[in-house]
Motif scaffolding. Sequence first.
Motif, short mmCIF file in Angstrom:
data_model
loop_
_atom_site.label_atom_id
_atom_site.label_comp_id
_atom_site.label_asym_id
_atom_site.label_seq_id
_atom_site.Cartn_x
_atom_site.Cartn_y
_atom_site.Cartn_z
N THR A 80 0.83 -1.21 0.00
CA THR A 80 0.00 0.00 0.00
C THR A 80 0.86 1.25 0.00
O THR A 80 0.59 2.22 -0.72
N LYS A 81 1.93 1.22 0.81
CA LYS A 81 2.84 2.37 0.88
C LYS A 81 3.52 2.60 -0.47
O LYS A 81 3.67 3.75 -0.91
N ALA A 82 3.91 1.53 -1.14
CA ALA A 82 4.59 1.67 -2.43
C ALA A 82 3.66 2.27 -3.48
O ALA A 82 4.04 3.19 -4.22
N VAL A 83 2.42 1.76 -3.54
CA VAL A 83 1.45 2.26 -4.53
C VAL A 83 1.11 3.72 -4.24
O VAL A 83 1.05 4.56 -5.15
N THR A 84 0.89 4.03 -2.96
CA THR A 84 0.58 5.40 -2.57
C THR A 84 1.73 6.34 -2.92
O THR A 84 1.52 7.46 -3.39
N GLY A 85 2.94 5.87 -2.68
CA GLY A 85 4.11 6.68 -2.99
C GLY A 85 4.24 6.96 -4.47
O GLY A 85 4.58 8.08 -4.87
N SER A 97 -3.12 7.05 -20.26
CA SER A 97 -4.34 6.61 -19.57
C SER A 97 -4.18 5.17 -19.09
O SER A 97 -3.16 4.53 -19.34
N ASN A 98 -5.23 4.69 -18.39
CA ASN A 98 -5.27 3.30 -17.93
C ASN A 98 -4.03 2.91 -17.11
O ASN A 98 -3.45 1.83 -17.31
N VAL A 99 -3.62 3.79 -16.21
CA VAL A 99 -2.44 3.50 -15.37
C VAL A 99 -2.83 2.55 -14.26
O VAL A 99 -3.73 2.84 -13.45
N THR A 100 -2.19 1.39 -14.21
CA THR A 100 -2.44 0.42 -13.13
C THR A 100 -1.13 0.12 -12.42
O THR A 100 -0.07 0.01 -13.07
N THR A 101 -1.18 -0.01 -11.12
CA THR A 101 0.02 -0.21 -10.32
C THR A 101 -0.15 -1.40 -9.39
O THR A 101 -1.16 -1.49 -8.68
N THR A 102 0.82 -2.31 -9.37
CA THR A 102 0.83 -3.42 -8.42
C THR A 102 2.18 -3.45 -7.73
O THR A 102 3.21 -3.09 -8.33
#
Length: 433
Positions: A80-85, A97-102
Motif C-alpha cells: 500500500t505504501k509503495a502504490v501510494t508513494g 491513460s489506464n495507469v495500473t500499479t501493483t
Amino acid sequence: MFRNFFRSQRAGVAVISALSLPGAVTATGGAIDFGRVVQLHDQIQDAADDATLSTIAVNSAAYKAGVSMNADGTISGGSTKAVTGFTAGYTPPGDVSNVTTTATVTKTGTVMTANMTIKATYKTYILGLIGIDTVPITVTSTSTATVPPYIDFYLLLDNTPSMGVGATTADINTMVSNTPDQCAFACHEGDKPGTDYYAKAKSLGVTTRIDVVRKATQDLMTTATSTETLSNQYRMAIYDFGAAADAINQTAPTAYKVSSLTANLSQSSSDAGTIDLMTIPYQNYNSDRQSNFISMLSSMNTNISASGDGASSANPQKVLFFVSDGTNDGYDCGYTNGNSCRRITPIDITTCTALKARGVRIAVLYTTYLPLPTNSFYNSWVAKYVSPSSQIASQMQSCASPGLYFEVSPSQGISTAMTALFKRIVSVVRINA
C-alpha cells in the motif's frame, strides 16, 4: 508530342508520391511517437524507483515492520505504501491513460525487497493516422534493503605477559636502556610490588601493548554505539586470559570473563577499562606458560552459541574478535619443541576452523611482534617465526574469516584497526536501487 510527354511524367511522379506517402507518414510518426514513449517510460520509471526506495528506506514504516519480523514473508502495509508513494509522485499527462500499479514488499532472511509493476496506455499522435491509436507502456522497479544485522561480539583480548612489551620501538628502547638486563618486557610480578618492570614502565611513561589494546577496546564501544541503527543492535562480551597467572588452571585454562554479553555498551566500555597485564607471582612462574591459545579458543568455542542470520534480536550473528601477538606459549605435553610440556609456536588454527564451521565469523587483529634482539627468549624461540618466514602472521590470517584480518603495529594505530575491522563486519548494511 512534347506536351503529352511531360504531362505523362508529372502523372507518374504523382502516382509514386501517392504510393510512398503512407511510408513517409509511418516513418515520421513512428519517430515522433517513439520519442514520446521513451520520454514517458523514463518519467514513470523515475517515479516507480522513488516509490520502491522510499518504501523500504531506513526508518520507514515498512522498514521498521520488516525489522521486527521474526520470519520471512510479506511486510504488512508495504505494498500500500509503495502504490501510494507512486501515485503521489506521478501525475499522468493527457496522452497517458489506464495507469495500473501493483506492488509487493517482502522480507527474506536479512533482505527486504520492494517490487513494483506499472502498466499504462499511450495515445499516439501521428501513428493514429495509419490505425495505430495506442502503444502500451510497462515499467518495473525493484529495490532492496539489507536489514542491519543484530550481532553479538565476543572480544578475546590477549593480556598475557608478552603484551607487556613496549608498544613502539621507542618504548622498547626506553625499557632496554633503563633495565640492568636490557629487558623490553614490563613484567608484572606479584613478589615485587611497586618495584617490578611493570612499575618501572609506568614511571618512565612507557606505553605497552596492553595499554593500547585497553584504549582501543573502549574506543570500539564508542564506535559501536554511534553505528547502531536499531535499538540494542550490538551486544558485547569481553574476555581476556585472566588477571593473575596463579589463579588459573595452568594445564587447561579458560577465558576469563571481563564483561558479560550486554547491549549496554557504556558498561562494556567501563569494564574494558579494567583490563590490565596479567600478573605472575614471580619470574619464570610455571615456565612462563601463560599463553595457551588452544585452550583459550576452545573455551570461546564453548562460550559462543551457534550463529544466526542476524535478522532479529532473537537470532543474532556471532563474531569472535581476537586481538593478540599470535605467539602460543602454553602447557602441552602432547607437543615437544625442546622444552618438556611447553609449546612455543604460532597459533594453532584447529579451533578457529571449528568456530567458523559453526557460522561464527572471526575477526583477527594481529599486533605485530616487534623484534627484541636483546632478549634471549625472543632470539631462541620467537625470532624464527617472525623473520623471514612470518609464520605468526600467516597463521593469524588463516584463523580469521575472509576479509577480517588486520596486522598492525601498536604505533600504527590498534584503535583505528579495530574500528576498521568492526566497520567491515557491519558493512553489509546498504540500499540498492
